[in-house]
Motif scaffolding. Structure first.
Motif, short mmCIF file in Angstrom:
data_model
loop_
_atom_site.label_atom_id
_atom_site.label_comp_id
_atom_site.label_asym_id
_atom_site.label_seq_id
_atom_site.Cartn_x
_atom_site.Cartn_y
_atom_site.Cartn_z
N MET A 22 0.89 -1.27 -0.01
CA MET A 22 0.07 0.21 -0.18
C MET A 22 0.97 1.09 -0.13
O MET A 22 1.91 1.43 0.58
CB MET A 22 -0.99 -0.04 1.10
CG MET A 22 -2.11 -0.99 1.25
SD MET A 22 -3.07 -0.77 2.79
CE MET A 22 -4.10 -2.27 2.46
N ASP A 23 0.47 2.23 -0.61
CA ASP A 23 0.96 3.44 -0.61
C ASP A 23 0.51 4.21 0.83
O ASP A 23 -0.41 3.82 1.26
CB ASP A 23 0.85 4.36 -1.77
CG ASP A 23 -0.66 4.59 -2.33
OD1 ASP A 23 -1.55 4.58 -1.25
OD2 ASP A 23 -0.95 4.91 -3.49
N ARG A 25 -1.23 7.12 1.09
CA ARG A 25 -2.76 7.53 0.87
C ARG A 25 -3.61 6.28 1.32
O ARG A 25 -4.65 6.43 2.01
CB ARG A 25 -3.14 8.11 -0.48
CG ARG A 25 -2.49 9.62 -0.60
CD ARG A 25 -3.20 10.22 -1.93
NE ARG A 25 -2.72 9.57 -3.02
CZ ARG A 25 -3.53 8.78 -3.79
NH1 ARG A 25 -4.81 8.60 -3.44
NH2 ARG A 25 -2.95 8.13 -4.73
N THR A 26 -3.30 5.27 0.78
CA THR A 26 -4.18 4.00 0.88
C THR A 26 -3.92 3.47 2.26
O THR A 26 -5.13 3.15 3.04
CB THR A 26 -3.67 2.87 0.17
OG1 THR A 26 -3.85 3.29 -1.38
CG2 THR A 26 -4.78 1.71 0.43
N ALA A 29 -6.16 5.97 4.47
CA ALA A 29 -7.66 5.61 4.25
C ALA A 29 -8.23 4.48 4.84
O ALA A 29 -9.18 4.38 5.94
CB ALA A 29 -7.76 5.45 2.77
N TYR A 30 -7.24 3.46 5.03
CA TYR A 30 -7.74 2.09 5.98
C TYR A 30 -7.64 2.55 7.55
O TYR A 30 -8.38 2.07 8.29
CB TYR A 30 -6.46 1.11 5.61
CG TYR A 30 -7.00 0.30 4.64
CD1 TYR A 30 -7.62 -0.97 4.83
CD2 TYR A 30 -6.72 0.62 3.42
CE1 TYR A 30 -8.00 -1.94 3.88
CE2 TYR A 30 -7.17 -0.29 2.20
CZ TYR A 30 -8.02 -1.59 2.35
OH TYR A 30 -8.21 -2.29 1.59
N CYS A 81 -13.13 8.24 2.29
CA CYS A 81 -12.09 7.95 1.53
C CYS A 81 -11.77 8.12 0.14
O CYS A 81 -10.76 8.87 -0.27
CB CYS A 81 -11.78 6.38 1.89
SG CYS A 81 -11.37 5.98 3.67
N PHE A 85 -9.03 11.05 0.28
CA PHE A 85 -7.91 10.34 -0.11
C PHE A 85 -7.55 9.83 -1.55
O PHE A 85 -6.72 9.29 -2.07
CB PHE A 85 -7.47 9.17 0.86
CG PHE A 85 -7.45 9.46 2.25
CD1 PHE A 85 -6.43 10.33 2.78
CD2 PHE A 85 -8.52 9.22 3.20
CE1 PHE A 85 -6.26 10.65 3.96
CE2 PHE A 85 -8.67 9.49 4.45
CZ PHE A 85 -7.36 10.21 5.04
N LYS A 86 -8.87 9.92 -2.41
CA LYS A 86 -8.78 9.50 -3.49
C LYS A 86 -8.49 8.08 -3.85
O LYS A 86 -8.07 7.52 -4.84
CB LYS A 86 -7.94 10.29 -4.46
CG LYS A 86 -7.94 11.68 -4.43
CD LYS A 86 -9.44 12.18 -4.90
CE LYS A 86 -9.25 13.81 -4.97
NZ LYS A 86 -10.16 14.46 -4.18
N VAL A 87 -9.13 7.38 -2.79
CA VAL A 87 -8.84 5.91 -2.88
C VAL A 87 -10.18 4.98 -3.05
O VAL A 87 -11.12 5.28 -2.13
CB VAL A 87 -7.98 5.36 -1.43
CG1 VAL A 87 -8.03 4.06 -1.24
CG2 VAL A 87 -6.64 6.20 -1.17
N LYS A 88 -10.17 4.58 -3.98
CA LYS A 88 -11.13 3.54 -4.33
C LYS A 88 -11.12 2.07 -4.07
O LYS A 88 -10.50 1.50 -4.97
CB LYS A 88 -11.97 3.87 -5.75
CG LYS A 88 -13.28 3.29 -5.92
CD LYS A 88 -13.57 3.66 -7.54
CE LYS A 88 -14.90 3.00 -7.71
NZ LYS A 88 -15.39 3.47 -9.15
N ASP A 89 -11.59 1.65 -3.19
CA ASP A 89 -11.24 0.24 -2.68
C ASP A 89 -12.46 -0.37 -2.02
O ASP A 89 -12.66 0.07 -0.70
CB ASP A 89 -9.93 0.01 -1.81
CG ASP A 89 -9.52 -1.08 -1.47
OD1 ASP A 89 -10.40 -2.30 -1.71
OD2 ASP A 89 -8.35 -1.59 -1.17
#
Length: 288
Positions: A22-23, A25-26, A29-30, A81, A85-89
């Motif tokens: 994970m980077d 940002r990810t 987000a978590y 998120c 954070f621009k994280v789509k998961d």
């Protein structure tokens, strides 16, 4: 559970996630999802801003603690998120869902209880088999953290997953003991409630028979001991009390049973599960 415990639950859920690929940002987000969703049901405390009559007991543990709202809390953090954070998961949704489920479900096990089935049922569900602050949880989570901190990042989740297994085992063992004591006392009393002690395997067993409320301390490794014997004035005019103090009606409805006080100075009700040194933390009255 208390705020610290819910926070630790969130951090330990975050610890179960493999973040090796994970980077930053990810990972953020978590972390926000795990901790935030572990706390979000307690947002109901803001109801104290408009609930001036105490209709929402202690401004806490009502609709926001419903199991039916947990997917909405998960969706909220998924969207947050995505926006911040621009994280789509999609795994973030399930992490948030699990975190909020753990929050509202863990609150069932202590003496406060919760509106787990709202809005379809106003019943307050409480088992009383885990104390509001359970140091066993803290020790297990702290142990997972210290044992994993010097391990490779890919190996760390196993320590937190093991901690969760031990937490579940602790809750199960406490609940089996609580069930045993509840059944044991139910043969002799009309009503029985439990309040777990801070030391595992110890319980306060609160019983009611007619106008007599007796509080015992009992445990697997200790003898039964009578702590308090209280008298409840069952013939008191509670309609008079409720008309003058609406919070008393809320307490009456949300508690398994209450002790009624009625004398020349006041009329009131209190929850005997929180009775310590001559008074209860949850007490509502009206001066005559």
């Amino acid at each position: 559970m208390d705020t610290i415990t819910h926070t630790l639950f969130g951090l330990s859920l975050y610890g179960t996630v493999n973040k090796e690929k994970m980077d930053r940002r990810t990972r953020m987000a978590y972390l926000v999802t795990a901790v935030g969703a572990s706390q979000i049901p307690d947002i109901d405390v803001i109801s104290q801003l408009w609930d001036t009559e105490g209709l929402y007991q202690m401004w806490h543990r009502g609709l926001t603690h419903s199991i039916f709202l947990t997917p909405l809390w998960a969706a909220l953090f998924y969207v947050l998120c995505l926006v911040f954070f621009k994280v789509k998961d999609r795994r973030l949704f399930f992490l948030g869902w699990l975190a909020s489920i753990i929050h509202v479900t863990s609150d069932l096990f202590n003496a406060w209880g919760t509106g787990y089935l709202e809005p379809f049922s106003q019943m307050r569900i409480t088992f009383g088999t885990i104390p509001i602050i359970d140091f066993v949880f803290w020790i297990l989570i702290a142990g997972a953290y210290f044992l994993s901190r010097k391990k490779p990042i890919g190996n760390r989740p196993v320590y937190f997953r093991t901690a969760w297994i031990l937490i579940a085992l602790h809750v199960a063992l406490q609940s089996f003991q609580g069930y045993y004591f509840h059944q044991k006392y139910s043969h002799d009393y009309e009503q029985v409630a439990l309040s777990a002690g801070f030391i595992p395997t110890t319980f306060q067993v609160i019983t009611k028979q007619d106008e007599k409320v007796t509080i015992y301390e009992d445990g697997i490794f200790q003898p039964k001991q009578t702590l308090y014997v209280l008298e409840s004035r069952e013939d008191a005019d509670l309609d008079y009390l409720f008309a003058n103090n609406p919070a008393a009606k809320t307490l009456y409805e949300w508690s398994p049973f209450v002790v009624i006080v009625d004398d020349d100075e006041q009329i009131g009700v209190y929850d005997p599960r929180f009775y310590r040194q001559g008074q209860s933390f949850l007490f509502e009255s009206f001066d005559r």
